[in-house]
Design a protein around this motif. Structure first.
Motif, PDB file in Angstrom:
ATOM      1  N   VAL A  78     -41.489 -29.133  17.583  1.00 25.68           N
ATOM      2  CA  VAL A  78     -42.345 -29.774  16.660  1.00 25.68           C
ATOM      3  C   VAL A  78     -41.653 -31.151  16.090  1.00 25.68           C
ATOM      4  CG1 VAL A  78     -43.023 -29.290  14.170  1.00 25.68           C
ATOM      5  CG2 VAL A  78     -42.976 -27.386  15.723  1.00 25.68           C
ATOM      6  N   GLU A  79     -40.353 -31.017  15.980  1.00 25.14           N
ATOM      7  CA  GLU A  79     -39.826 -32.346  15.630  1.00 25.14           C
ATOM      8  C   GLU A  79     -40.333 -33.481  16.627  1.00 25.14           C
ATOM      9  OE1 GLU A  79     -35.545 -34.279  14.430  1.00 25.14           O
ATOM     10  OE2 GLU A  79     -35.890 -31.850  14.741  1.00 25.14           O
ATOM     11  N   PHE A  80     -40.205 -33.299  17.819  1.00 24.49           N
ATOM     12  CA  PHE A  80     -40.745 -34.217  19.039  1.00 24.49           C
ATOM     13  C   PHE A  80     -42.056 -34.730  18.521  1.00 24.49           C
ATOM     14  CE2 PHE A  80     -42.474 -35.308  23.121  1.00 24.49           C
ATOM     15  CZ  PHE A  80     -41.535 -36.341  23.250  1.00 24.49           C
ATOM     16  N   CYS A  81     -43.018 -33.749  18.444  1.00 21.34           N
ATOM     17  CA  CYS A  81     -44.444 -33.932  18.162  1.00 21.34           C
ATOM     18  C   CYS A  81     -44.639 -34.739  16.834  1.00 21.34           C
ATOM     19  CB  CYS A  81     -45.022 -32.752  18.105  1.00 21.34           C
ATOM     20  SG  CYS A  81     -45.399 -31.858  19.843  1.00 21.34           S
ATOM     21  N   ILE A  82     -43.899 -34.568  16.005  1.00 24.20           N
ATOM     22  CA  ILE A  82     -43.727 -35.361  14.481  1.00 24.20           C
ATOM     23  C   ILE A  82     -43.328 -36.795  14.727  1.00 24.20           C
ATOM     24  CG2 ILE A  82     -43.149 -35.545  12.211  1.00 24.20           C
ATOM     25  CD1 ILE A  82     -42.823 -32.320  12.203  1.00 24.20           C
ATOM     26  N   LEU A  83     -42.313 -37.156  15.428  1.00 24.98           N
ATOM     27  CA  LEU A  83     -41.733 -38.253  15.577  1.00 24.98           C
ATOM     28  C   LEU A  83     -42.265 -39.094  16.603  1.00 24.98           C
ATOM     29  CD1 LEU A  83     -38.154 -37.511  15.530  1.00 24.98           C
ATOM     30  CD2 LEU A  83     -39.487 -38.251  13.568  1.00 24.98           C
ATOM     31  N   VAL A  84     -42.961 -38.783  17.726  1.00 22.98           N
ATOM     32  CA  VAL A  84     -43.604 -39.461  18.495  1.00 22.98           C
ATOM     33  C   VAL A  84     -44.791 -40.240  18.248  1.00 22.98           C
ATOM     34  CG1 VAL A  84     -45.182 -39.150  20.835  1.00 22.98           C
ATOM     35  CG2 VAL A  84     -43.017 -38.242  20.506  1.00 22.98           C
ATOM     36  N   PRO A  85     -45.474 -39.835  17.356  1.00 21.66           N
ATOM     37  CA  PRO A  85     -46.580 -40.793  16.666  1.00 21.66           C
ATOM     38  C   PRO A  85     -46.302 -41.947  16.011  1.00 21.66           C
ATOM     39  CG  PRO A  85     -47.180 -38.279  16.324  1.00 21.66           C
ATOM     40  CD  PRO A  85     -46.027 -38.289  16.833  1.00 21.66           C
ATOM     41  N   PHE A  86     -45.137 -41.873  15.543  1.00 18.04           N
ATOM     42  CA  PHE A  86     -44.564 -43.099  14.939  1.00 18.04           C
ATOM     43  C   PHE A  86     -44.082 -44.195  15.761  1.00 18.04           C
ATOM     44  CE2 PHE A  86     -43.636 -39.837  11.500  1.00 18.04           C
ATOM     45  CZ  PHE A  86     -44.050 -40.493  10.490  1.00 18.04           C
TER      46      PHE A  86
ATOM     47  N   VAL B 171     -61.227 -37.495  11.978  1.00 16.17           N
ATOM     48  CA  VAL B 171     -60.261 -36.831  13.125  1.00 16.17           C
ATOM     49  C   VAL B 171     -59.154 -38.238  13.265  1.00 16.17           C
ATOM     50  CG1 VAL B 171     -59.970 -36.592  15.482  1.00 16.17           C
ATOM     51  CG2 VAL B 171     -61.999 -35.601  14.187  1.00 16.17           C
ATOM     52  N   GLY B 172     -59.467 -39.346  13.239  1.00 11.83           N
ATOM     53  CA  GLY B 172     -58.633 -40.426  13.578  1.00 11.83           C
ATOM     54  C   GLY B 172     -57.522 -40.667  12.371  1.00 11.83           C
ATOM     55  N   MET B 173     -57.930 -40.654  11.397  1.00  5.03           N
ATOM     56  CA  MET B 173     -57.283 -40.758  10.100  1.00  5.03           C
ATOM     57  C   MET B 173     -56.378 -39.598   9.718  1.00  5.03           C
ATOM     58  SD  MET B 173     -59.953 -42.469   7.333  1.00  5.03           S
ATOM     59  CE  MET B 173     -58.729 -42.405   6.057  1.00  5.03           C
ATOM     60  N   SER B 174     -56.739 -38.464  10.044  1.00  5.53           N
ATOM     61  CA  SER B 174     -56.061 -37.035   9.799  1.00  5.53           C
ATOM     62  C   SER B 174     -55.094 -37.194  10.741  1.00  5.53           C
ATOM     63  CB  SER B 174     -56.929 -35.904  10.080  1.00  5.53           C
ATOM     64  OG  SER B 174     -58.044 -35.809   9.021  1.00  5.53           O
ATOM     65  N   HIS B 175     -55.323 -37.748  12.197  1.00  3.05           N
ATOM     66  CA  HIS B 175     -54.420 -37.591  13.090  1.00  3.05           C
ATOM     67  C   HIS B 175     -53.076 -38.508  12.793  1.00  3.05           C
ATOM     68  CE1 HIS B 175     -52.739 -39.328  17.172  1.00  3.05           C
ATOM     69  NE2 HIS B 175     -52.297 -38.079  17.218  1.00  3.05           N
ATOM     70  N   PHE B 176     -53.357 -39.612  12.304  1.00  3.34           N
ATOM     71  CA  PHE B 176     -52.364 -40.620  11.822  1.00  3.34           C
ATOM     72  C   PHE B 176     -51.546 -40.228  10.489  1.00  3.34           C
ATOM     73  CE2 PHE B 176     -50.840 -44.156   9.337  1.00  3.34           C
ATOM     74  CZ  PHE B 176     -50.361 -45.087  10.419  1.00  3.34           C
ATOM     75  N   LEU B 177     -52.068 -39.607   9.507  1.00  4.33           N
ATOM     76  CA  LEU B 177     -51.679 -39.138   8.393  1.00  4.33           C
ATOM     77  C   LEU B 177     -50.701 -37.821   8.227  1.00  4.33           C
ATOM     78  CD1 LEU B 177     -54.274 -40.463   5.839  1.00  4.33           C
ATOM     79  CD2 LEU B 177     -52.071 -41.425   6.484  1.00  4.33           C
ATOM     80  N   ILE B 178     -51.053 -37.024   9.313  1.00  4.97           N
ATOM     81  CA  ILE B 178     -50.504 -35.634   9.260  1.00  4.97           C
ATOM     82  C   ILE B 178     -48.966 -35.515   9.361  1.00  4.97           C
ATOM     83  CG2 ILE B 178     -49.959 -33.571  10.580  1.00  4.97           C
ATOM     84  CD1 ILE B 178     -52.784 -33.449  11.416  1.00  4.97           C
ATOM     85  N   PRO B 179     -48.170 -36.671  10.095  1.00  6.25           N
ATOM     86  CA  PRO B 179     -46.711 -36.540  10.145  1.00  6.25           C
ATOM     87  C   PRO B 179     -46.327 -37.269   8.737  1.00  6.25           C
ATOM     88  CG  PRO B 179     -47.663 -37.796  12.177  1.00  6.25           C
ATOM     89  CD  PRO B 179     -48.883 -37.474  11.126  1.00  6.25           C
ATOM     90  N   PHE B 180     -47.266 -37.880   8.013  1.00  2.47           N
ATOM     91  CA  PHE B 180     -46.651 -38.411   6.652  1.00  2.47           C
ATOM     92  C   PHE B 180     -46.568 -37.267   5.809  1.00  2.47           C
ATOM     93  CE2 PHE B 180     -48.003 -42.471   8.731  1.00  2.47           C
ATOM     94  CZ  PHE B 180     -47.180 -43.293   8.373  1.00  2.47           C
ATOM     95  N   ALA B 181     -47.473 -36.196   5.866  1.00  7.70           N
ATOM     96  CA  ALA B 181     -47.892 -35.201   4.966  1.00  7.70           C
ATOM     97  C   ALA B 181     -46.790 -34.146   5.211  1.00  7.70           C
ATOM     98  CB  ALA B 181     -48.960 -34.585   5.017  1.00  7.70           C
ATOM     99  N   VAL B 182     -45.999 -34.338   6.418  1.00  5.57           N
ATOM    100  CA  VAL B 182     -45.025 -33.084   6.865  1.00  5.57           C
ATOM    101  C   VAL B 182     -43.749 -33.247   5.985  1.00  5.57           C
ATOM    102  CG1 VAL B 182     -43.705 -32.436   8.691  1.00  5.57           C
ATOM    103  CG2 VAL B 182     -46.030 -32.692   9.062  1.00  5.57           C
TER     104      VAL B 182
END
Length: 277
Positions: free
Chosen positions: A97-105, A151-162
Motif C-alpha cells: 500500500v505504501e508503494f502504491c501511495i508513493l508511486v503516483p507522486f 475519475v482522473g481527479m479522484s486518482h490524483f487526489l486519493i494519495p493526498f487524502a490518505v
C-alpha cells in the motif's frame, strides 16, 4: 525573560526573508489581479455583478461544485479504505500500500491524464476489452464528460487524502476498540460506531484538502473533459487568454482565492495541523 525575548527576535529575523518572499510571490500578484477585477474594462464592480447574472458563469460554478463534491466523496472513501489497510494490515500489505501511495507522486499530472485517455477513450483499453468479450456493442462514453474528469481527479487526489486519515487512525486508542469488543459489539458495529467517529478529524481534514485542490484543477479537466466539462480554472484561462476578458477572469480568480482561503481557515479551525502529518 530577556533570553526568551532575544530568541523570539532571532526567530523573527530568520523567518522574515521567507515571509517577504511569500508576500512578493503571492500577495503582490493577488492584489494586482484584484485591481484588474475592479478596473477592467472600466472602474466598478460590474464584473462581480456578471458572476451573479451570467448563466454561463453560473453553470460553470455549479458544475465545478458538483464535480468537486463527487471527487471529494470518492477520494475520501477510497483513501479511508487504503488507510485502514496501510495502518492495520499485515507487514506485506503495508509495504504494498505504501508503494502504491508513493508511486503516483513520481508521475506528473499531465502523464496521468493522458494515461486515463488511453484507458477510457472510445478506442482505449477499457472499451476495446469490453467489446472483445462481448459485454458492450458500442464504445462507452468514458471521456470528454464529467465521468472522465471525476475519475482522473479522484486518482490524483486519493494519495493526498490518505495521509490525514492514516494519521488519525494511528492516533486511535486501541483500548477503546478492545472495550467495545469486550462488551459484545460486532466488528461491523465497532467500525461504524467507534472506529469511524474517532477518526472524524482525519476525515474532515482529508475532505477539505481534496475539495480545495479540486477547486483549482485545470490540466485534468481540460484533457479528460475535452472542453465539454469546463471548470472554474479552465474558465479563468479562457477569459484571460482567449476571449480576452481580463476583468471577468480576474473577478472569478478573486472569488476562487477567497473561497480557498475560507476553506483553509475552516480546516485549521476544525483540525489540528499536527494531526495531518
Amino acid at each position: 525573560m530577556r533570553r526568551f525575548r532575544s530568541d523570539r527576535a532571532i526567530a523573527a529575523l530568520m523567518i522574515a526573508p521567507l515571509l517577504l518572499l511569500l508576500a512578493f510571490c503571492y500577495a503582490v500578484p493577488f492584489l494586482g489581479v484584484a485591481q484588474w477585477s475592479v478596473t477592467l474594462p472600466e472602474p466598478g464592480v460590474g464584473q462581480y455583478a456578471i458572476l451573479l447574472t451570467d448563466p454561463l458563469v453560473q453553470s460553470v460554478f455549479v458544475r465545478t461544485l458538483r464535480i468537486c463534491l463527487v471527487v471529494t466523496l470518492v477520494s475520501v472513501a477510497a483513501a479511508y479504505a487504503i488507510s485502514v489497510v496501510w495502518v492495520r494490515g499485515t507487514p506485506m500489505q503495508r509495504i504494498l500500500v505504501e508503494f502504491c501511495i508513493l508511486v503516483p507522486f513520481w508521475i506528473s499530472v499531465l502523464t496521468r491524464a493522458f494515461g486515463w485517455v488511453a484507458l477510457l477513450s472510445n478506442r482505449g483499453l477499457v472499451n476495446t476489452w469490453l467489446q472483445s468479450i462481448g459485454i458492450i456493442a458500442a464504445p462507452l462514453p468514458l471521456v470528454r464528460n464529467e465521468f472522465g474528469v471525476i475519475v482522473g481527479m479522484s486518482h490524483f487526489l486519493i494519495p493526498f487524502a490518505v495521509f490525514p486519515i492514516a494519521s488519525a487512525i494511528r492516533a486511535l486508542d486501541e483500548r477503546v476498540l478492545l472495550a467495545a469488543r469486550g462488551m459484545g459489539a460486532s466488528r461491523t458495529r465497532i467500525f461504524w460506531t467507534v472506529f469511524v467517529p474517532m477518526t472524524r478529524s482525519g476525515i474532515i481534514g482529508a475532505a477539505l484538502i481534496v475539495f480545495v485542490f479540486a477547486l483549482g484543477f485545470f490540466i485534468t479537466p481540460a484533457i479528460l473533459g475535452g472542453g465539454r466539462s469546463v471548470m472554474i480554472a479552465e474558465l479563468i484561462y479562457l477569459r484571460i487568454f482567449q476571449s480576452p476578458d481580463w476583468g471577468l477572469g480576474a473577478a472569478i480568480s478573486v472569488v476562487l482565492i477567497v473561497a480557498v482561503g475560507v476553506l483553509m481557515a475552516l480546516l485549521f479551525r476544525l483540525v489540528n495541523p499536527r494531526q495531518m502529518v
